[in-house]
Design a protein around this motif. Structure first.
Motif, PDB file in Angstrom:
ATOM      1  N   GLY A   1      20.902   6.435  -2.543  1.00 19.14           N
ATOM      2  CA  GLY A   1      19.463   6.428  -1.993  1.00 19.14           C
ATOM      3  C   GLY A   1      18.661   7.050  -3.032  1.00 19.14           C
ATOM      4  O   GLY A   1      17.437   6.269  -3.444  1.00 19.14           O
TER       5      GLY A   1
ATOM      6  N   LEU B   1      19.062   7.421  -6.342  1.00 19.61           N
ATOM      7  CA  LEU B   1      18.927   6.570  -7.326  1.00 19.61           C
ATOM      8  C   LEU B   1      17.892   5.543  -7.108  1.00 19.61           C
ATOM      9  O   LEU B   1      17.218   4.998  -7.888  1.00 19.61           O
ATOM     10  CB  LEU B   1      20.348   5.973  -7.680  1.00 19.61           C
ATOM     11  N   ALA B   2      18.049   4.713  -5.827  1.00 14.85           N
ATOM     12  CA  ALA B   2      17.327   3.766  -5.533  1.00 14.85           C
ATOM     13  C   ALA B   2      15.957   4.060  -5.608  1.00 14.85           C
ATOM     14  O   ALA B   2      15.034   3.238  -6.184  1.00 14.85           O
ATOM     15  CB  ALA B   2      17.739   3.192  -3.936  1.00 14.85           C
ATOM     16  N   ILE B   3      15.652   5.137  -4.917  1.00 16.02           N
ATOM     17  CA  ILE B   3      14.231   5.800  -4.858  1.00 16.02           C
ATOM     18  C   ILE B   3      13.740   5.718  -6.360  1.00 16.02           C
ATOM     19  O   ILE B   3      12.470   5.564  -6.847  1.00 16.02           O
ATOM     20  CB  ILE B   3      14.046   6.855  -4.040  1.00 16.02           C
TER      21      ILE B   3
ATOM     22  N   HIS C   1      14.806   4.446  -8.898  1.00 18.36           N
ATOM     23  CA  HIS C   1      14.473   3.148  -9.710  1.00 18.36           C
ATOM     24  C   HIS C   1      13.295   2.199  -9.590  1.00 18.36           C
ATOM     25  O   HIS C   1      12.887   1.500 -10.229  1.00 18.36           O
ATOM     26  CB  HIS C   1      15.837   2.221  -9.522  1.00 18.36           C
ATOM     27  N   VAL C   2      12.844   2.570  -8.225  1.00 15.95           N
ATOM     28  CA  VAL C   2      11.562   1.717  -7.787  1.00 15.95           C
ATOM     29  C   VAL C   2      10.611   2.094  -8.657  1.00 15.95           C
ATOM     30  O   VAL C   2      10.173   3.354  -8.687  1.00 15.95           O
ATOM     31  CB  VAL C   2      11.195   2.058  -6.266  1.00 15.95           C
TER      32      VAL C   2
ATOM     33  N   LEU D   1       9.202   3.838   0.646  1.00 16.31           N
ATOM     34  CA  LEU D   1      10.658   4.302   0.705  1.00 16.31           C
ATOM     35  C   LEU D   1      11.032   5.761   0.986  1.00 16.31           C
ATOM     36  O   LEU D   1      11.658   6.144   1.930  1.00 16.31           O
ATOM     37  CB  LEU D   1      11.413   3.804  -0.712  1.00 16.31           C
TER      38      LEU D   1
ATOM     39  N   LEU E   1      10.110   6.338   4.923  1.00 12.97           N
ATOM     40  CA  LEU E   1      11.247   5.724   5.635  1.00 12.97           C
ATOM     41  C   LEU E   1      12.476   6.601   5.527  1.00 12.97           C
ATOM     42  O   LEU E   1      12.931   7.067   6.501  1.00 12.97           O
ATOM     43  CB  LEU E   1      11.708   4.237   5.055  1.00 12.97           C
ATOM     44  N   ASN E   2      12.513   7.363   4.489  1.00 14.20           N
ATOM     45  CA  ASN E   2      13.682   8.236   4.300  1.00 14.20           C
ATOM     46  C   ASN E   2      13.340   9.385   5.134  1.00 14.20           C
ATOM     47  O   ASN E   2      14.377   9.894   5.791  1.00 14.20           O
ATOM     48  CB  ASN E   2      13.944   8.710   2.783  1.00 14.20           C
ATOM     49  N   ASN E   3      12.196   9.578   5.187  1.00 11.47           N
ATOM     50  CA  ASN E   3      11.809  11.135   6.014  1.00 11.47           C
ATOM     51  C   ASN E   3      11.761  11.057   7.462  1.00 11.47           C
ATOM     52  O   ASN E   3      11.415  11.899   8.073  1.00 11.47           O
ATOM     53  CB  ASN E   3      10.642  11.907   5.352  1.00 11.47           C
TER      54      ASN E   3
ATOM     55  N   PRO F   1      19.130  11.421   4.984  1.00 10.11           N
ATOM     56  CA  PRO F   1      17.600  11.854   4.363  1.00 10.11           C
ATOM     57  C   PRO F   1      17.617  13.221   3.659  1.00 10.11           C
ATOM     58  O   PRO F   1      16.969  13.334   2.621  1.00 10.11           O
ATOM     59  CB  PRO F   1      16.720  11.776   5.636  1.00 10.11           C
TER      60      PRO F   1
ATOM     61  N   VAL G   1      19.137  13.093   0.440  1.00 12.98           N
ATOM     62  CA  VAL G   1      18.479  12.560  -0.593  1.00 12.98           C
ATOM     63  C   VAL G   1      17.291  13.588  -1.103  1.00 12.98           C
ATOM     64  O   VAL G   1      17.182  13.594  -2.316  1.00 12.98           O
ATOM     65  CB  VAL G   1      17.820  11.291   0.135  1.00 12.98           C
ATOM     66  N   LEU G   2      16.602  14.262  -0.219  1.00 11.03           N
ATOM     67  CA  LEU G   2      15.562  15.075  -0.492  1.00 11.03           C
ATOM     68  C   LEU G   2      16.133  16.249  -1.564  1.00 11.03           C
ATOM     69  O   LEU G   2      15.236  16.936  -2.308  1.00 11.03           O
ATOM     70  CB  LEU G   2      14.907  15.801   0.548  1.00 11.03           C
TER      71      LEU G   2
END
Lengths: 269, 273
Positions: free
Chosen positions: B82, B84-86, B88-89, B98, B101-103, B143, B146-147
């Motif tokens: 996730g 990496l996804a965030i 890459h955007v 994103l 949504l994650n939070n 989430p 991710v943070l």
């Protein structure tokens, strides 16, 4: 060329978002439209606006408000004093440590402390006030909740105070401001973001607590959280439960917009 | 000035006393041979013996640990992806969406998470019990992990990956030999956070356990509802010691890296769930 390959390994994360973030919210919305017999209806919403639910909502808000205010009143001075100590990080860690202990255990402790023969009542007795019924009252609910939430109020305020430029304080003093004026005109406005984060971190969970109400308030206090739990797990009226949940989601969104806008509470950055 | 100092120290001391009093209160009475939490009759280890001999409780403890370790491991993997996804955007707006949504699951009250997952599992046909609890713990741990990982990823200089690629590294090499080692501290703290999230969670689990399956906090809740039982005190003492060990260990691990651990985030993540 590699964009396709990228997409493939990103799938688990997007799947997570779709399944566990978006779908649940939609499901709650969807279920709020059905009554107990599975009929598509708006009656849940009509029900919600009857005095019974409105009163419950109001009292839930009132308690959440009280909890937030008292947490703030205790936490602000504490955070301020913490920034003045030596070994700040150590003291901060000691503030955080209790939050790692399971909340149910801490709540359970208060069953003993506030109990009829507990230490608080013994003290009241010695003081000549006499024994009081403390457990199963609104007071005990507010007290225990404030107890649980205080660290979450202290931390954001602490970090806001830490970011405060100390030369501003000297400047205020040089310009002849009294301690109170300095606080009111300089310190507080500059740390208001921390206060806001703290209030959000307390207010929303305070609306939805249900274990503390059950254990400590003995069903005397009914919050939105209690109502949702009751509808989902006891009366099995998922439609009504979802309706209350929808309302809670709306309130949450409103609070976040009002309180912080972009700078959300618990964003990483 | 002296006087003022004394008052402020007194205030802080009071806050600390109130914060710790209930915990020590529980510990103190765990040694009480009388059956109550208000009259200390004599010292005994009976309640600890009771805890150790309670097979049902031990199974529940094992359940809790298995769920915690498994869910945080899986959640951390998804979170790395996730993050990496965030990262890459490219577009700012998409990135913010994103992130929001994650939070969502971090900010939502637990009852809502629990209730909505209950609906979800019932519709999809996941049997309530081990799998539903595991899935929901993975879901709410992602989430926060991710943070914890994202800042490390963003601090990483892009020249590192460019250099690696110039030197002929494949995409996989870049990931395993460059990116993952650089963000390792983030991965560790993400895993740790997920672990504590999972160990602590009550409300969500309470919604999705169903009959016959239980984790520690759900069990504590149902026992506490029946009133005072000193085996809970003994149990909480053990949990407290375990927690302290865990936290101290974690701080030692992260203190080595000179990077300031994000104390604030770490703690805020623990808002009652």
């Amino acid at each position: 060329m590699t964009s396709k390959a990228k997409q493939v390994y990103l799938i688990p994360y997007y799947l997570w978002i779709a399944l566990f973030v978006i779908a649940p919210v939609l499901l709650i919305l969807y279920y709020s439209l059905f009554d107990l017999n599975g009929k598509l209806t708006l009656s849940n919403y009509a029900n919600f606006f009857t005095p019974v639910y409105l009163k419950m909502t109001l009292s839930s808000f009132w308690y959440a408000f009280l909890i937030t205010v008292f947490s703030l009143l205790v936490a602000y001075p504490a955070a301020w004093l913490l920034t003045r100590t030596k070994h700040k990080q150590l003291w901060l860690l000691l503030i955080i440590l209790p939050t790692w202990i399971n909340l149910l255990l801490k709540t359970y402790a208060f069953i003993g402390i506030f109990g009829t023969f507990g230490p608080v009542n013994s003290i009241l007795d010695v003081l000549g006030i006499g024994e009081k019924q403390i457990l199963f009252t609104g007071f005990s609910f507010v007290f225990v909740s404030v107890y649980i939430f205080i660290p979450f109020m202290i931390l954001p305020i602490f970090s806001a105070l830490e970011d405060l430029n100390p030369t501003l304080l000297s400047a205020a003093r040089d310009l002849g401001a009294s301690g109170w004026t300095t606080f009111r005109r300089v310190v507080f406005p500059l740390t208001v973001s921390g206060v806001r984060s703290g209030c959000m971190a307390v207010f929303i969970p305070a609306l939805s607590l249900f274990m503390i109400t059950r254990l400590i308030a003995g069903n005397r206090v009914i919050t939105l959280g209690t109502a949702i739990e009751q509808h989902f797990l006891v009366t099995q009226d998922w439609g009504m439960g979802s309706t209350v949940a929808v309302f809670l989601i709306v309130v949450m969104a409103l609070v976040m917009v009002l309180a912080g806008g972009r700078k959300g509470v618990r964003h990483g950055k | 000035m002296e006087n003022r100092n004394r008052w402020s120290n007194l205030y802080l001391a009071l806050v600390f006393i109130v914060l710790y009093a209930p915990i020590f209160y529980l510990m103190y009475y765990s040694f009480n041979s009388g059956g109550t939490m208000h009259e200390f009759e004599g010292f005994t280890l009976d309640h600890y013996r009771e805890v150790v001999q309670d097979t049902r409780l031990i199974i529940i403890v094992i359940n809790t640990l298995v769920i915690a370790l498994l869910s945080s491991a899986i959640a951390t993997i998804i979170a790395v992806i996730g993050a990496l996804a965030i990262q890459h955007v490219r577009s700012r707006r998409a990135k913010n969406t994103l992130l929001s949504l994650n939070n969502v699951l971090i900010v939502s009250p637990d009852v809502i998470i629990g209730a909505s997952f209950l609906i979800l599992f019932t519709i999809v046909g996941v049997k309530l019990g081990f799998s539903s609890v595991l899935l929901s713990h993975i879901a709410f741990s992602v989430p926060i992990a991710v943070l914890m990982i994202l800042p490390h990823l963003e601090e990483m200089s892009p020249t590192l990956t460019d250099a690696a690629r110039d030197l002929g590294a494949t995409r996989r090499d870049v990931l395993t030999k460059v990116i993952l080692p650089v963000i390792r501290p983030g991965i560790f703290s993400g895993f740790f956070m997920a672990l504590t999230y999972s160990l602590d969670d009550f409300a969500v689990t309470f919604f999705v356990t169903g009959n016959g399956y239980s984790t520690l906090s759900v069990e504590i809740y149902s026992r506490a509802r029946q009133g005072v039982s000193l085996s809970i005190n003994a149990l909480s003492t053990l949990i407290f010691l375990f927690t302290v060990l865990l936290v101290v260990g974690y701080y030692f691990l992260t203190a080595k890296k000179a990077k300031k651990p994000s104390v604030e985030l770490t703690a805020e993540a623990g808002v009652p769930r």
